[in-house]
Motif scaffolding. Structure first.
Motif, short mmCIF file in Angstrom:
data_model
loop_
_atom_site.label_atom_id
_atom_site.label_comp_id
_atom_site.label_asym_id
_atom_site.label_seq_id
_atom_site.Cartn_x
_atom_site.Cartn_y
_atom_site.Cartn_z
N ASN A 102 0.86 -1.18 0.00
CA ASN A 102 0.00 0.00 0.00
C ASN A 102 0.90 1.24 0.00
N TRP A 103 0.54 2.20 -0.84
CA TRP A 103 1.32 3.43 -0.95
C TRP A 103 0.38 4.60 -1.08
N HIS A 104 0.67 5.68 -0.34
CA HIS A 104 -0.12 6.90 -0.42
C HIS A 104 0.84 8.08 -0.35
N SER A 105 0.65 9.03 -1.24
CA SER A 105 1.43 10.27 -1.17
C SER A 105 0.53 11.44 -1.51
N ASN A 106 0.83 12.58 -0.89
CA ASN A 106 0.06 13.78 -1.13
C ASN A 106 0.93 15.00 -0.82
N TYR A 107 0.59 16.12 -1.41
CA TYR A 107 1.32 17.36 -1.21
C TYR A 107 0.34 18.43 -0.76
N SER A 108 0.73 19.18 0.27
CA SER A 108 -0.16 20.22 0.76
C SER A 108 0.67 21.37 1.34
#
Length: 160
Positions: A102-108
């Motif tokens: 499982n992989w999750h990435s986000n930019y904020s």
């Protein structure tokens, strides 16, 4: 770590240095294996054995830090501005010996600020999101400056 009906858990922080991280991981795995050989079965142990891999990769819609700070400085020039700007990516991953990945990435980003008139009179505001939009930021600054003009008025004490 799970073996038969026994389980042991551990945590560590990665340093970013491959050699150091491999040593830390190796040490932790050895400690967990040792624990597993000494602890009793867990009668409540229940875990998923079906593999359900997921991947969610966010796109970086953020300006370079220098560009964001230049825009912030320009928009607040001439005012007593104090703020905190934080921006970047967040990444999480999971893998197990059953083959699940499982992989999750986000930019904020988050900009939290105050513009001061005098002493304890200030307007507080914030701008946060996943995509920096200069017109939206400028609108928030303009709104803060409009509120600041209200703080510049002479105080009025209401009579009972």
């Amino acid at each position: 770590m799970i073996k038969d009906k026994r389980r042991a858990t551990g945590e560590l922080a990665l340093s970013g240095d491959t050699r150091t991280d491999y040593e830390r991981i190796g040490t932790l795995l050895s400690e967990l294996r040792e624990q597993l050989s000494q602890i009793p079965d867990d009668p409540y142990l229940l875990y998923a054995t079906d593999v359900q891999s997921t991947e969610s990769v966010g796109t970086n819609q953020l300006p370079a830090a220098e560009d964001a700070l230049t825009e912030i400085s320009y928009a607040t020039q001439g005012y007593d501005f104090v703020g905190i700007y934080a921006a970047g990516g967040i990444f999480t991953g999971f893998a197990n010996s059953l083959g699940q990945r499982n992989w999750h990435s986000n930019y904020s980003f988050n900009l939290d600020w105050s513009i001061y008139h005098n002493k304890d009179k200030a307007v507080k505001s914030a701008y946060a999101g996943f995509n920096w939009e200069p017109p939206t930021f400028q609108e928030k600054v303009t709104e803060s400056l409009t509120q600041l003009t209200l703080l510049k008025r002479k105080p009025h004490t209401a009579k009972p």
